[in-house]
Design an enzyme around this catalytic site. Structure first.
Site, mmCIF file in Angstrom:
data_model
loop_
_atom_site.group_PDB
_atom_site.id
_atom_site.type_symbol
_atom_site.label_atom_id
_atom_site.label_comp_id
_atom_site.label_asym_id
_atom_site.label_seq_id
_atom_site.Cartn_x
_atom_site.Cartn_y
_atom_site.Cartn_z
ATOM 1 N N ARG A 56 -17.029 -39.868 -8.426
ATOM 2 C CA ARG A 56 -15.799 -39.734 -9.191
ATOM 3 C C ARG A 56 -14.690 -38.990 -8.453
ATOM 4 O O ARG A 56 -13.560 -39.460 -8.379
ATOM 5 C CB ARG A 56 -16.047 -38.988 -10.520
ATOM 6 C CG ARG A 56 -16.537 -39.849 -11.636
ATOM 7 C CD ARG A 56 -17.471 -39.067 -12.518
ATOM 8 N NE ARG A 56 -18.663 -38.769 -11.755
ATOM 9 C CZ ARG A 56 -19.708 -39.596 -11.675
ATOM 10 N NH1 ARG A 56 -19.719 -40.703 -12.358
ATOM 11 N NH2 ARG A 56 -20.753 -39.298 -10.922
ATOM 12 N N ARG A 107 -14.655 -31.121 -0.516
ATOM 13 C CA ARG A 107 -15.851 -30.662 -1.246
ATOM 14 C C ARG A 107 -16.853 -30.157 -0.223
ATOM 15 O O ARG A 107 -17.034 -30.762 0.849
ATOM 16 C CB ARG A 107 -16.467 -31.788 -2.063
ATOM 17 C CG ARG A 107 -17.836 -31.405 -2.640
ATOM 18 C CD ARG A 107 -18.392 -32.445 -3.571
ATOM 19 N NE ARG A 107 -17.640 -32.479 -4.818
ATOM 20 C CZ ARG A 107 -17.968 -33.241 -5.861
ATOM 21 N NH1 ARG A 107 -19.034 -34.028 -5.803
ATOM 22 N NH2 ARG A 107 -17.246 -33.227 -6.958
HETATM 23 N N1 CP Z 1 -17.804 -34.952 -11.845
HETATM 24 C C1 CP Z 1 -17.960 -35.050 -10.515
HETATM 25 O O1 CP Z 1 -17.588 -34.142 -9.764
HETATM 26 O O2 CP Z 1 -18.513 -36.228 -10.079
HETATM 27 P P1 CP Z 1 -18.826 -36.595 -8.584
HETATM 28 O O3 CP Z 1 -19.871 -35.632 -8.068
HETATM 29 O O4 CP Z 1 -19.297 -38.013 -8.611
HETATM 30 O O5 CP Z 1 -17.549 -36.425 -7.789
#
Ligand code: CP
Length: 306
Positions: A56, A107
């Site tokens: 996401r 991230r």
């Molecule tokens: N909610 C969320 O951070 O999803 P992902 O880990 O898929 O980015």
């Protein structure tokens, strides 16, 4: 509150005024999405640097940038395929990438790593999750979803259910929601309770907080049922994680106890916390939540880059 040229590292940067201004901008972005996009970020380039898996957050930022006419360069597996593998430092990576783009989204599994990137970057850095510490844009889109669905935030009872010790999303949500007159119902196994410093902070902001490990008893008073998964990647061993697997599962039978107008949220991915049968329950809003994430990230990119 002015975010132009600013790093977005933490929910601590947002007060109620800043959030509400972002939410109004996100509503305009939803219209842009329906109308087929805009060129307001034409000529700007975003780099997405991911050291941890994501579906996401990375796609959402990339979709947001594309919808506003900007461009994206991306590495979904920095740990394996960037020059960090050749022992380049994170600091040098920041100094290098920031020469090529206008904004960085990152991230990383370590708390504080995104701050380190920002300290060495010439362009704004946005935190897409740093270990168990923060995931500010996820929390912003969650609070935006509540604001939209409930028509405001004051007077709302927010349930948070699951691994509240390790979940960076509930930590970030608390940091935003404390600015409003909300009640918190925190449901977790004792060992996975919300850190005590966060609970103290909520109380310091005069929020009512109830802690429990009984979802069945707590569910009827929640306006928002915020499910989260047990954070497998934060446990020392598989055996330790397995102790909590399936600890809270929301299913159609349990949802009979919830309010008719409650909403179910989840940052996703889900493991087994929400039965698939609930996807068709009109109270389930977790996939709309994903769409709201694109609008919030469009609004944030506009505010940072304009
Ligand atoms: N909610 C969320 O951070 O999803 P992902 O880990 O898929 O980015």
């Amino acid at each position: 509150m002015n975010f132009q040229g600013q790093h977005i590292l933490s929910t601590a940067q947002f007060d109620s005024e800043g959030m509400l201004s972002l939410f109004e901008e996100a509503k305009k972005m939803e219209k842009i999405m329906i109308d087929g996009g805009s060129d307001i970020l034409d000529g700007k380039i975003l780099a997405t640097l991911f050291f941890e898996p994501s579906t996401r957050t990375r796609f959402s930022f990339e979709s947001a940038m594309n919808r506003l006419g900007g461009r994206v360069i991306s590495n979904a597996d920095m740990m394996a395929t960037s020059s960090l593998k050749k022992k380049e430092s994170l600091e040098d990576t920041a100094k290098t990438v920031s020469q090529m783009v206008d904004v960085i989204v990152m991230r990383h599994p370590e708390s504080g790593s995104v701050d380190k990137m920002a300290q060495n970057s010439d362009v704004p850095v946005i935190n897409a999750g740093d270990g168990p510490n923060q995931h500010p844009t996820q929390a912003l889109l969650d609070v935006y979803t509540v604001w939209k669905e409930r028509g405001g935030l004051d007077g709302v009872t927010i349930g948070m259910v699951g691994d509240l010790r390790n979940g960076r999303v509930p930590h970030s949500q608390c940091d935003l929601l404390k600015h409003f007159n909300v009640k918190f119902v925190l449901v977790s196994p004792d060992e996975l309770a919300m850190p005590s410093d966060i609970v103290s902070e909520l109380k310091h902001f005069n929020c009512e907080v109830v802690e429990s490990n009984d979802l069945v008893k707590s569910l009827p008073e929640m306006d928002v049922i915020g499910m989260t998964r047990v954070q497998m990647e934060r446990f020392e061993s598989e055996e330790e994680y397995k102790k909590y697997e399936g600890v809270y599962v929301l299913d159609p039978e349990l949802m009979k106890k919830a309010k008719e107008d409650a909403i179910i949220l989840h940052p996703l991915p889900r493991v087994d916390e929400i039965a698939v049968e609930l996807d068709s329950d009109p109270r389930s809003k977790y996939f709309e939540q994903v769409g709201n994430g694109v609008a919030i990230r469009m609004a944030l990119l506009k505010k940072v880059l304009e």
